[in-house]
Design a protein around this motif. Sequence first.
Motif, PDB file in Angstrom:
ATOM      1  N   VAL A 196       0.903  -1.277   0.027  1.00 20.94           N
ATOM      2  CA  VAL A 196      -0.099   0.029   0.031  1.00 20.94           C
ATOM      3  C   VAL A 196       0.834   1.208   0.178  1.00 20.94           C
ATOM      4  CG1 VAL A 196      -1.886  -1.079   1.105  1.00 20.94           C
ATOM      5  CG2 VAL A 196      -0.002   0.002   2.360  1.00 20.94           C
ATOM      6  N   ASN A 197       0.362   2.321  -0.562  1.00 18.66           N
ATOM      7  CA  ASN A 197       0.885   3.749  -0.342  1.00 18.66           C
ATOM      8  C   ASN A 197       0.154   4.356   0.889  1.00 18.66           C
ATOM      9  OD1 ASN A 197       2.627   3.721  -2.397  1.00 18.66           O
ATOM     10  ND2 ASN A 197       1.065   3.913  -3.914  1.00 18.66           N
ATOM     11  N   ALA A 198       1.138   4.354   1.952  1.00 19.29           N
ATOM     12  CA  ALA A 198       0.648   4.831   3.251  1.00 19.29           C
ATOM     13  C   ALA A 198       0.619   6.567   3.249  1.00 19.29           C
ATOM     14  CB  ALA A 198       1.456   4.599   4.480  1.00 19.29           C
ATOM     15  N   LYS A 199      -0.316   7.272   3.956  1.00 18.71           N
ATOM     16  CA  LYS A 199      -0.327   8.727   3.903  1.00 18.71           C
ATOM     17  C   LYS A 199       0.415   9.318   4.629  1.00 18.71           C
ATOM     18  CE  LYS A 199      -5.320   8.420   2.180  1.00 18.71           C
ATOM     19  NZ  LYS A 199      -6.718   9.221   2.711  1.00 18.71           N
ATOM     20  N   GLY A 200       0.973   8.378   5.931  1.00 21.66           N
ATOM     21  CA  GLY A 200       1.748   9.130   6.981  1.00 21.66           C
ATOM     22  C   GLY A 200       2.459   7.811   7.615  1.00 21.66           C
ATOM     23  N   ILE A 201       3.452   8.050   8.407  1.00 22.67           N
ATOM     24  CA  ILE A 201       4.429   7.070   8.623  1.00 22.67           C
ATOM     25  C   ILE A 201       4.650   7.120  10.161  1.00 22.67           C
ATOM     26  CG2 ILE A 201       6.540   8.098   8.396  1.00 22.67           C
ATOM     27  CD1 ILE A 201       5.657   4.292   8.042  1.00 22.67           C
ATOM     28  N   LEU A 202       4.584   8.304  10.817  1.00 20.43           N
ATOM     29  CA  LEU A 202       5.131   8.692  12.224  1.00 20.43           C
ATOM     30  C   LEU A 202       3.544   9.018  13.104  1.00 20.43           C
ATOM     31  CD1 LEU A 202       8.145  10.772  12.292  1.00 20.43           C
ATOM     32  CD2 LEU A 202       7.967   8.341  12.767  1.00 20.43           C
ATOM     33  N   SER A 203       3.347   8.312  14.212  1.00 20.80           N
ATOM     34  CA  SER A 203       2.370   8.673  15.080  1.00 20.80           C
ATOM     35  C   SER A 203       2.798   9.894  15.793  1.00 20.80           C
ATOM     36  CB  SER A 203       2.311   7.553  16.024  1.00 20.80           C
ATOM     37  OG  SER A 203       3.265   7.677  17.166  1.00 20.80           O
ATOM     38  N   ALA A 204       1.761  10.330  16.818  1.00 27.81           N
ATOM     39  CA  ALA A 204       2.108  11.648  17.472  1.00 27.81           C
ATOM     40  C   ALA A 204       3.296  11.584  18.534  1.00 27.81           C
ATOM     41  CB  ALA A 204       0.656  12.045  18.377  1.00 27.81           C
ATOM     42  N   GLY A 206       6.176   7.060  16.889  1.00 29.91           N
ATOM     43  CA  GLY A 206       6.361   5.886  16.311  1.00 29.91           C
ATOM     44  C   GLY A 206       5.835   5.250  15.260  1.00 29.91           C
ATOM     45  N   MET A 207       6.504   4.430  14.488  1.00 28.56           N
ATOM     46  CA  MET A 207       6.291   4.084  13.112  1.00 28.56           C
ATOM     47  C   MET A 207       6.041   2.450  13.103  1.00 28.56           C
ATOM     48  SD  MET A 207       9.713   4.441  10.611  1.00 28.56           S
ATOM     49  CE  MET A 207      11.124   3.537  11.350  1.00 28.56           C
ATOM     50  N   ASN A 208       5.254   1.971  12.138  1.00 30.14           N
ATOM     51  CA  ASN A 208       5.000   0.507  11.695  1.00 30.14           C
ATOM     52  C   ASN A 208       5.351   0.536  10.091  1.00 30.14           C
ATOM     53  OD1 ASN A 208       4.367  -0.850  14.202  1.00 30.14           O
ATOM     54  ND2 ASN A 208       2.647   0.616  14.401  1.00 30.14           N
ATOM     55  N   ILE A 209       6.115  -0.032   9.849  1.00 28.03           N
ATOM     56  CA  ILE A 209       6.465  -0.200   8.235  1.00 28.03           C
ATOM     57  C   ILE A 209       5.567  -1.218   7.859  1.00 28.03           C
ATOM     58  CG2 ILE A 209       8.251  -0.773   6.557  1.00 28.03           C
ATOM     59  CD1 ILE A 209      10.249   0.244   8.814  1.00 28.03           C
ATOM     60  N   TYR A 210       5.262  -2.416   8.466  1.00 29.75           N
ATOM     61  CA  TYR A 210       4.471  -3.464   8.216  1.00 29.75           C
ATOM     62  C   TYR A 210       3.400  -3.444   9.252  1.00 29.75           C
ATOM     63  CZ  TYR A 210       8.994  -4.763   6.018  1.00 29.75           C
ATOM     64  OH  TYR A 210       9.994  -4.795   5.331  1.00 29.75           O
ATOM     65  N   LEU A 243      16.367   2.883   8.801  1.00 31.73           N
ATOM     66  CA  LEU A 243      17.326   3.138   9.911  1.00 31.73           C
ATOM     67  C   LEU A 243      18.406   4.040   9.138  1.00 31.73           C
ATOM     68  CD1 LEU A 243      17.847  -0.111  11.489  1.00 31.73           C
ATOM     69  CD2 LEU A 243      16.162   1.578  12.122  1.00 31.73           C
ATOM     70  N   GLU A 244      18.831   3.922   7.698  1.00 32.30           N
ATOM     71  CA  GLU A 244      19.385   4.794   7.424  1.00 32.30           C
ATOM     72  C   GLU A 244      19.358   6.300   7.159  1.00 32.30           C
ATOM     73  OE1 GLU A 244      21.378   1.379   3.897  1.00 32.30           O
ATOM     74  OE2 GLU A 244      19.664   2.737   3.393  1.00 32.30           O
ATOM     75  N   ILE A 245      17.930   6.480   6.996  1.00 29.71           N
ATOM     76  CA  ILE A 245      17.496   7.788   7.191  1.00 29.71           C
ATOM     77  C   ILE A 245      17.579   8.622   8.528  1.00 29.71           C
ATOM     78  CG2 ILE A 245      15.440   9.258   6.778  1.00 29.71           C
ATOM     79  CD1 ILE A 245      14.482   7.015   4.790  1.00 29.71           C
ATOM     80  N   ASN A 292       6.010   3.158   0.600  1.00 28.46           N
ATOM     81  CA  ASN A 292       6.620   4.401   0.598  1.00 28.46           C
ATOM     82  C   ASN A 292       6.916   4.744   1.954  1.00 28.46           C
ATOM     83  OD1 ASN A 292       3.897   4.283   1.680  1.00 28.46           O
ATOM     84  ND2 ASN A 292       3.776   6.527   0.819  1.00 28.46           N
ATOM     85  N   ALA A 293       7.272   3.950   2.949  1.00 28.65           N
ATOM     86  CA  ALA A 293       7.724   4.255   4.335  1.00 28.65           C
ATOM     87  C   ALA A 293       8.763   5.034   4.537  1.00 28.65           C
ATOM     88  CB  ALA A 293       7.515   3.161   5.352  1.00 28.65           C
ATOM     89  N   PRO A 294       9.982   4.620   3.595  1.00 33.34           N
ATOM     90  CA  PRO A 294      11.132   5.503   3.725  1.00 33.34           C
ATOM     91  C   PRO A 294      10.837   6.972   3.393  1.00 33.34           C
ATOM     92  CG  PRO A 294      11.797   3.032   2.905  1.00 33.34           C
ATOM     93  CD  PRO A 294      10.204   3.483   2.898  1.00 33.34           C
ATOM     94  N   GLU A 295      10.191   7.098   2.217  1.00 36.07           N
ATOM     95  CA  GLU A 295      10.149   8.251   1.657  1.00 36.07           C
ATOM     96  C   GLU A 295       9.171   9.309   2.532  1.00 36.07           C
ATOM     97  OE1 GLU A 295      11.069   5.835  -1.616  1.00 36.07           O
ATOM     98  OE2 GLU A 295       9.306   5.625  -0.143  1.00 36.07           O
ATOM     99  N   LEU A 296       8.193   8.555   3.327  1.00 37.66           N
ATOM    100  CA  LEU A 296       7.306   9.315   4.301  1.00 37.66           C
ATOM    101  C   LEU A 296       8.298   9.717   5.517  1.00 37.66           C
ATOM    102  CD1 LEU A 296       4.292   7.229   4.228  1.00 37.66           C
ATOM    103  CD2 LEU A 296       4.355   9.518   3.396  1.00 37.66           C
ATOM    104  N   LEU A 297       9.148   8.641   6.111  1.00 36.31           N
ATOM    105  CA  LEU A 297       9.993   9.061   7.262  1.00 36.31           C
ATOM    106  C   LEU A 297      10.877  10.229   6.839  1.00 36.31           C
ATOM    107  CD1 LEU A 297      10.713   8.349   9.905  1.00 36.31           C
ATOM    108  CD2 LEU A 297      12.295   6.669   8.922  1.00 36.31           C
TER     109      LEU A 297
END
Length: 288
Positions: free
Chosen positions: A4-12, A15-19, A91-93, A50-55
């Motif tokens: 999927v293409n997520a709209k966001g990656i970080l919570s308030a 925190g993030m969940n890639i999967y 992690l690289e980002i 798209n998690a890396p790009e969002l992050l």
Amino acid sequence: MHFVNAKGILSAKNGMNIYRGCTHGCIYCDSRSACYQMRHDFEDIEVKRNAPELLENALRRKRKPCMIGTGAMCDPYMHCEEELRLTRRCLEIIDRYGFGLSIQTKSNRILRDLDLLRSINEKSKCVVEMTLTTDDEALCRILEPAVCTTKERYNTLKIMQQNGIPTVVWFSPVLPFINDTEENLRGILNDCFDAGVKGILCFGIGTTMREGDREYFYAALDRHFPGMKQKYIHKFGTAYECASDNNDALMRIFRDECEKHGVMHDVGQIFEYLHRFPDQDYRQLSLF
């Protein structure tokens, strides 16, 4: 798995969940609960491609660095990570932008990214969180069938210790009538103390059950522990919190041993540590 293409990656709380979903097969997994509204089979992993790009976009917009957490809901080192490498890219980002990392897993696949964990820890702060539930390797294969065993996780903690990366262990859940024994507790504690863990999170000796999680857990009990489901139904009914009869005695041992070995055990203190990004003075002092 599906993408999927997520709209966001970080919570308030960053925190993030890639999967979403998991292939580790742990019989007690709370993430299966219906309240999380997962609209696909739990083992059909949803991949946020798209998690890396969002992050990167999110970190670029932040005014100052902070701790980024991952692994609270879905393990970042499931089987698909070997091929997809999205966790490594994230992690690289984090490393490139100078942010901290708090990462939770049951898998020794995390050792693949030891170079990045070391780099993040040298620049800011990296904490590896590892779940340990049972000191019995045969029982571990039943409770957590598709992920590395407790011994392999202990070895991972030792490697983190050798590389100067702080660790926190989640001793949770502990299943009533199955691994809620003093022998199991002391075995886990000895592993933690030997591996030099910073803290041990324990929310009490017991487990939780909700719709979705409960049905999967009971089916596993029928397969592996005949008659055990009936004991749970009689003891706990449909309760969310399922505390062991051994809770008070084992928690006294837990607290006393942690105090004796200088290991954090207060839940609030540990969470504060996990979320606290070190200031520059702290980083300079920690290098000497």
